[in-house]
Design a protein around this motif. Structure first.
Motif, short mmCIF file in Angstrom:
data_model
loop_
_atom_site.label_atom_id
_atom_site.label_comp_id
_atom_site.label_asym_id
_atom_site.label_seq_id
_atom_site.Cartn_x
_atom_site.Cartn_y
_atom_site.Cartn_z
N GLY A 283 -26.40 41.58 -55.41
CA GLY A 283 -27.85 41.50 -55.21
C GLY A 283 -28.57 42.77 -55.61
N ARG A 284 -29.83 42.61 -55.88
CA ARG A 284 -30.70 43.76 -56.12
C ARG A 284 -32.13 43.27 -55.88
N VAL A 285 -32.96 44.15 -55.39
CA VAL A 285 -34.30 43.67 -55.06
C VAL A 285 -35.33 44.78 -55.28
N SER A 286 -36.48 44.41 -55.76
CA SER A 286 -37.59 45.35 -55.90
C SER A 286 -38.76 44.87 -55.07
N LEU A 287 -39.30 45.78 -54.28
CA LEU A 287 -40.48 45.46 -53.48
C LEU A 287 -41.61 46.33 -53.95
N ILE A 288 -42.80 45.78 -53.89
CA ILE A 288 -43.93 46.60 -54.30
C ILE A 288 -45.03 46.46 -53.26
N THR A 289 -45.75 47.53 -53.01
CA THR A 289 -46.84 47.46 -52.05
C THR A 289 -48.13 47.26 -52.80
N ARG A 290 -49.15 46.91 -52.06
CA ARG A 290 -50.44 46.69 -52.69
C ARG A 290 -50.92 48.00 -53.33
N GLY A 291 -50.48 49.11 -52.79
CA GLY A 291 -50.91 50.40 -53.34
C GLY A 291 -50.14 50.81 -54.58
N GLY A 292 -49.13 50.03 -54.96
CA GLY A 292 -48.43 50.31 -56.20
C GLY A 292 -47.13 51.06 -56.03
N SER A 293 -46.74 51.39 -54.80
CA SER A 293 -45.44 52.03 -54.62
C SER A 293 -44.35 50.99 -54.76
N GLU A 294 -43.19 51.47 -55.12
CA GLU A 294 -42.12 50.52 -55.37
C GLU A 294 -40.85 50.97 -54.68
N LEU A 295 -40.16 50.00 -54.08
CA LEU A 295 -38.87 50.26 -53.48
C LEU A 295 -37.87 49.33 -54.14
N THR A 296 -36.79 49.90 -54.65
CA THR A 296 -35.78 49.04 -55.24
C THR A 296 -34.45 49.33 -54.57
N ARG B 292 -40.46 54.75 -55.60
CA ARG B 292 -41.53 55.37 -56.40
C ARG B 292 -42.75 55.41 -55.49
N ASN B 293 -43.13 56.59 -55.15
CA ASN B 293 -44.14 56.77 -54.12
C ASN B 293 -45.48 57.04 -54.77
N ARG B 294 -46.44 56.21 -54.48
CA ARG B 294 -47.76 56.44 -55.07
C ARG B 294 -48.72 56.84 -53.98
N ALA B 295 -49.54 57.83 -54.28
CA ALA B 295 -50.61 58.25 -53.38
C ALA B 295 -50.10 58.50 -51.97
N HIS B 296 -48.94 59.10 -51.86
CA HIS B 296 -48.35 59.46 -50.56
C HIS B 296 -48.25 58.28 -49.62
N GLU B 297 -47.95 57.14 -50.17
CA GLU B 297 -47.91 55.95 -49.32
C GLU B 297 -46.74 56.00 -48.34
N PHE B 298 -45.61 56.46 -48.82
CA PHE B 298 -44.48 56.60 -47.91
C PHE B 298 -44.34 58.05 -47.49
N ALA B 299 -43.99 58.24 -46.22
CA ALA B 299 -43.84 59.61 -45.73
C ALA B 299 -42.39 60.06 -45.85
N ALA B 300 -41.46 59.18 -45.54
CA ALA B 300 -40.07 59.64 -45.52
C ALA B 300 -39.11 58.47 -45.63
N ILE B 301 -37.91 58.79 -46.09
CA ILE B 301 -36.80 57.85 -46.04
C ILE B 301 -35.82 58.41 -45.02
N LEU B 302 -35.44 57.59 -44.08
CA LEU B 302 -34.53 58.04 -43.04
C LEU B 302 -33.13 57.55 -43.35
N THR B 303 -32.16 58.43 -43.22
CA THR B 303 -30.77 58.01 -43.39
C THR B 303 -29.96 58.59 -42.24
N ALA B 304 -28.73 58.10 -42.10
CA ALA B 304 -27.88 58.63 -41.04
C ALA B 304 -27.62 60.11 -41.26
N ALA B 305 -27.67 60.55 -42.52
CA ALA B 305 -27.35 61.94 -42.81
C ALA B 305 -28.55 62.85 -42.64
N GLY B 306 -29.72 62.29 -42.55
CA GLY B 306 -30.88 63.16 -42.39
C GLY B 306 -32.14 62.49 -42.89
#
Lengths: 789, 189
Positions: A95-108, A134-148
């Protein structure tokens, strides 16, 4: 039968008589009543609809998916699904998936990955697998992972969970802050360098960063080391949607990677490791058939979209594309080419300079992709920059002009020395060892058919260091193009294209492909084809050649002349769209057409000095472009690509009116400066008595034969004879029959006194100066002596 | 009575009156008895839960059919997108005398119906089998009324054509009607 049921009533009765009646089992009514009693009451249903709507404020839309993709509850997710914030997305083995927000940021999400989207829409938790963000206009603040925690500072980033403790972070663009219990570090990056940062495993000391140097083979090829072929399909020859496709070396497993608005060119070259391929796309301006019908024709120079040409690095693993773009002050950049180590890009181009960006300088430039610095190597209009295999020398050809033709020069990048061996040549190619150069001399015969003549000619090979006499390797043909060296450097491949004008804008195209010995001792035709030749490229082994044309697709042809080895296909015929995709494709083409139309309208309104109307048109176009990736999910439009357009158009609307007026005033004067000498040439060296007298003549002039592009119509002419601020230009015609002197001012704007068109002397010839300098470096060559077609 | 109560009253009345229609609708579209009962039940439960989104009680009938139609599409998609296989109905034939022209014609119609392209078939069935007005059927299929009328007209034309082609010297075959698929010759004409 007696009756043929022509009477509608009779037919109706007949059909009603075929209706069957069924009775449900006796208990059904009670069963349904019981089910209704158990179901929630209608009033609460309404509330839940509202709750759902509120959640969707932070909605993600699924724009590309390869199954299996499921949400946290195991339901399969489909293309076009709206996912509320707070949901989970999981991908399976393939599987593979791409999500996009209305603001144009993309998560794949890559395969075997799991992601939870936070309720506030600002954070995402990656618990396994790989995430591209792909973060547009500071839409996402952070990605959280178990490592940090990976804090995004306006950036594009790829996070790959190696295991619970380690995550590899590739900063594609911008920078990130990595943070965990053991410390923190800021990872900065150039636009395309592959920078990896590892969060330390428990007990680790510091965050260490390493830089991977990319390796890059400058040979142009559509085929990767492992034999994959990337190709482009233009479903509509008008070029509204360019699709990038991929196939295996045997022509199997054809699949579409990405769509771009506009034209594309044949993909290639590939980056090492077969991970990414370079593609170029172009703004779809010429593709709007009804521009003329809708009264939007204009002077051709006024419609150039910037950036006209865009370069992308398409990552085949993630499906992501990264633009390696030219800085924004460049108003045009041509035929860019990447250095062998993939760190620099050379291009011929022009940019605005000066404190208010009112001046213009053209040249041959090198853009460092890591520092984003550009440096100018040569002054003037240059084309076909080509890197030597060691990356130390660039060969480039001057834009063609009738006086000097296309001069081929070598620039040493280490000491800046310019080696001008005094040869006319374009479309050059270094041999694999860098010792020789192959090029075409500019065709000496008839220049009339089209401007392509500027890079058609006989093929020569010449020693780079020693100079000396060039060896002719295409003895029988004068109209060759595109010499390419075989991997072993002993042979050359070149093509001859035949164009027959059938009239009415239709052309009959055919081509031949030749192979010749580099020492000129023999040559052989190996292929003859019909249609437009897209590319001919050596197979890495050198025993065969891939030929790509619009009719047959990709063919593999033996280099020894024994014929076609395989037809791999790759045309629009063997890649059929489903009816749903076709529907979206048609709709998207119509939308792009409308957007381009609005853009052209904007340019014309600007030109006429109606800035408010122009702004409206630009905004309409920007809205359409920005909507493409969401409204046509099946087409998988590159969001990066369309957002470039939307951004640029939005930028147009924010410009300062006085700056536009200044620009437009210059462009009016330039256009008049182009028309006046032409007019005088057609009228026994007499100039019109006033500018209004120019109109009836200019209306009859068409820029390119069989095209909708007119020099001017009555409306644009009426706007052209004055400054957009409303003042008429001061026009001082040269007296009849007299030769003007250098320095004589023929046109001046009363509002902008520094805008004046005067006679200048150059190489003993008088011509009018140009305010934008664009004229002398356009593809059409300098217009010192305009010729009517 | 307030609006909510109005709607609920209308719904209760509709349940009694329409359950058989909705059930038959599924059966006529070829759904077998047990599934048809489930679908009919789902239809009414869904209608009940979303009753608040129904703004006009007079549209309750087309609204129910709309839900039923979508349930049918989804049911069929679950069953690997089977083509519509209309229920065979021997009882219906007996409305005419065996051997009469009408009997033969009715038989031809039943054979032709499943071969119609679905975009013509559903409008036709809603209007002639389910007794919906053009406006109601248009609402069910989310089509403009004009489009729907045109499609019904088109369906009638195809049937009339089949009657003309097959009507003379036609021998009744008692084989099962063909499923949707080989519709090319009809579609192109």
């Amino acid at each position: 039968m007696k009756s043929n049921y022509q009477d509608p009533k009779q037919l109706e009765q007949l059909i009603r008589s075929t209706k069957a009646d069924f009775a449900p089992s006796e208990g059904l009514l009670n069963k349904v009543k019981a089910a209704l009693a158990a179901a929630p009451a209608p009033a609460s249903a309404r509330k839940s609809v509202f709750r759902q709507a509120r959640k969707l404020v932070h909605a993600f839309t699924l724009i590309a998916a390869r199954q299996p993709v499921t949400d946290g509850k195991g339901h399969a997710l489909q293309l076009g699904d709206r996912l509320p914030a707070g949901c989970k997305v999981m991908t399976g083995e393939k599987g593979r998936v791409s999500l996009i927000t209305r603001g144009g940021s993309e998560l794949t999400l890559n395969s075997n990955s799991k992601l939870a989207l936070a309720k506030n829409g600002k954070e995402a938790t990656l618990s396994r697998g790989e995430l591209y963000c792909r973060n547009r206009a500071h839409e996402f603040a952070a990605i959280l992972t178990a490592a940090g925690r990976i804090e995004l500072l306006g950036t594009t980033v790829d996070a790959n969970m190696k295991d619970k403790q380690t995550v590899a972070v590739t900063v594609v663009e911008g920078k990130v802050r990595l943070e965990n219990a053991h410390g923190e570090a800021i990872v900065d990056s150039g636009k395309k360098s592959l920078l990896m940062a590892q969060l330390p495993p428990e007990g680790g000391e510091t965050v260490n960063t390493t830089t991977e140097t990319a390796w890059y083979d400058s040979r142009e090829s559509i085929v990767s080391e492992s034999g994959q072929i990337a190709y482009m399909i233009q479903r509509d020859m008008d070029g509204l949607v360019a699709e990038i496709w991929m196939m295996d070396k045997d022509g199997k497993n054809k699949h579409r990677l990405r769509d771009y608005a506009g034209y594309g060119s044949t993909p290639g070259p590939w980056l090492p490791g077969d991970q990414a391929v370079v593609i170029k796309t172009y703004f779809p301006i010429m593709s709007v058939p009804d521009l003329k019908k809708r009264r939007a024709h204009t002077n051709s120079g006024g419609c150039m979209f910037e950036p006209w040409e865009k370069n992308w690095l398409l990552d085949l693993n993630t499906g992501q594309d990264t633009a390696f773009s030219v800085p924004s002050e460049f108003i045009f950049a041509n035929r860019s080419s990447m250095s062998p180590d993939a760190t620099r890009m050379a291009f011929g181009g022009g940019r605005k300079t000066g404190p208010e960006r009112k001046d213009y300088e053209a040249g041959l430039w090198v853009l460092n992709l890591q520092t984003h610095q550009t440096s100018k190597l040569l002054e003037g209009g240059w084309d076909f920059p080509r890197w030597s295999p060691n990356g130390k020398t660039i060969a480039a050809s001057q834009m063609w002009s009738s006086s000097v033709g296309s001069k081929l020069v070598f620039v040493n990048l280490e000491n800046g020395a310019i080696n001008d061996p005094g040869i006319r040549g374009t479309d050059a190619a270094f041999s694999p060892d860098g010792s020789k150069i192959a090029y075409v001399d500019d065709y000496q015969g008839d220049y009339g058919d089209n401007w392509h003549s500027a890079y058609i000619g006989r093929v020569y090979v010449r020693d780079v260091a020693a100079g000396g006499v060039a060896q002719l390797v295409s003895p029988k043909y004068e109209r060759c193009r595109g010499p390419r060296w075989s991997p072993d450097g002993t042979r050359l491949l070149y093509t001859v294209v035949h164009t027959k004008d059938l009239g009415g804008g239709n052309y009959d195209q055919s081509f031949e492909v030749f192979i010749a010995a580099a020492d000129g001792s023999w040559m052989k035709q190996i292929y003859q084809g019909k249609g437009w030749l897209e590319q001919a490229a050596w197979r890495p082994g050198g025993e065969a050649i891939y030929i790509s044309d619009t009719l047959a697709g990709i063919s593999l042809v033996a280099a020894d002349g024994s014929g076609v080895l395989a037809v791999l296909g790759g045309t629009k015929e063997d890649s059929t769209l489903s009816s749903a995709e076709q529907k979206q494709s048609d709709a998207a083409q119509a939308a792009i057409q409308e957007a381009v139309f609005q853009y052209v309208v904007g340019r014309i309104r600007d030109y006429e000095g109606k800035f408010a109307e122009a702004k409206k048109a630009y905004l309409a176009a920007a809205d359409i472009f920005a909507g493409l990736p969401w409204e046509y999910p099946l087409l998988n439009f590159s969001p990066n690509d369309v957002i470039v357009y939307a951004d640029k158009l939005n930028e147009f609307t924010r410009r300062d009116p006085s700056a536009i007026a200044d620009d437009i005033c210059k462009s009016h004067l330039d256009q008049l400066g182009f028309l006046l000498p032409w007019y005088s040439k057609e009228h026994d060296l007499n100039y019109p008595a006033n500018l209004a007298a120019l109109t009836p003549w200019a209306k009859t002039k068409i820029c390119i034969v069989d095209s909708m592009w007119r020099i001017a119509d009555a409306d644009t002419m009426a706007a052209m004879v004055k400054c957009p601020e409303g003042d008429d230009f001061i026009y001082t015609p040269t007296a009849p029959g007299k030769r003007p002197k250098a320095g004589d001012v023929i046109l001046q704007c009363p509002r902008h006194p520094e805008h004046k068109i005067a006679w200048e002397e150059n190489n003993g010839k008088l011509h009018l100066n140009s305010l934008s300098a664009l004229r002398s470096i356009s593809n059409f060559g300098p217009v010192d002596e305009p010729s009517a077609q | 009575m307030d609006q909510t109560a109005n709607r609920q009253a209308a719904f209760t009345a509709a349940l009694e009156a329409r359950l058989r229609d909705i059930y038959s609708y599924f059966r006529r579209l070829g759904v077998e008895a047990a599934s048809a009962e489930d679908l009919a039940q789902e239809t009414f439960v869904l209608a009940w839960q979303n009753l608040s989104s129904l703004r006009d009680e007079s549209k309750l009938k087309s609204w129910l059919y709309c839900i039923a139609y979508r349930r049918f599409l989804r049911y069929r998609a679950g069953a690997a997108k089977q083509p519509v296989a209309l229920a065979e109905d021997h009882a219906a034939g007996s409305k005419h005398d065996p051997g009469s022209d009408e009997y033969l014609a009715a038989h031809i119609v039943r054979q032709v119906l499943p071969t119609l392209p679905e975009k013509y078939l559903h409008p036709l069935l809603l209007v002639y089998w389910e007794d919906l007005s053009y406006q109601e059927a248009a609402r069910v299929l989310s089509l403009p009324a004009g489009t729907l009328a045109w499609r019904v007209h088109r369906a009638l034309k195809l049937i009339r054509q089949a009657l003309a082609e097959k009507g003379d010297g036609y021998e009744i075959e008692l084989s099962r009607p063909k499923a949707v698929g080989a519709t090319d010759s009809l579609d192109k004409s």
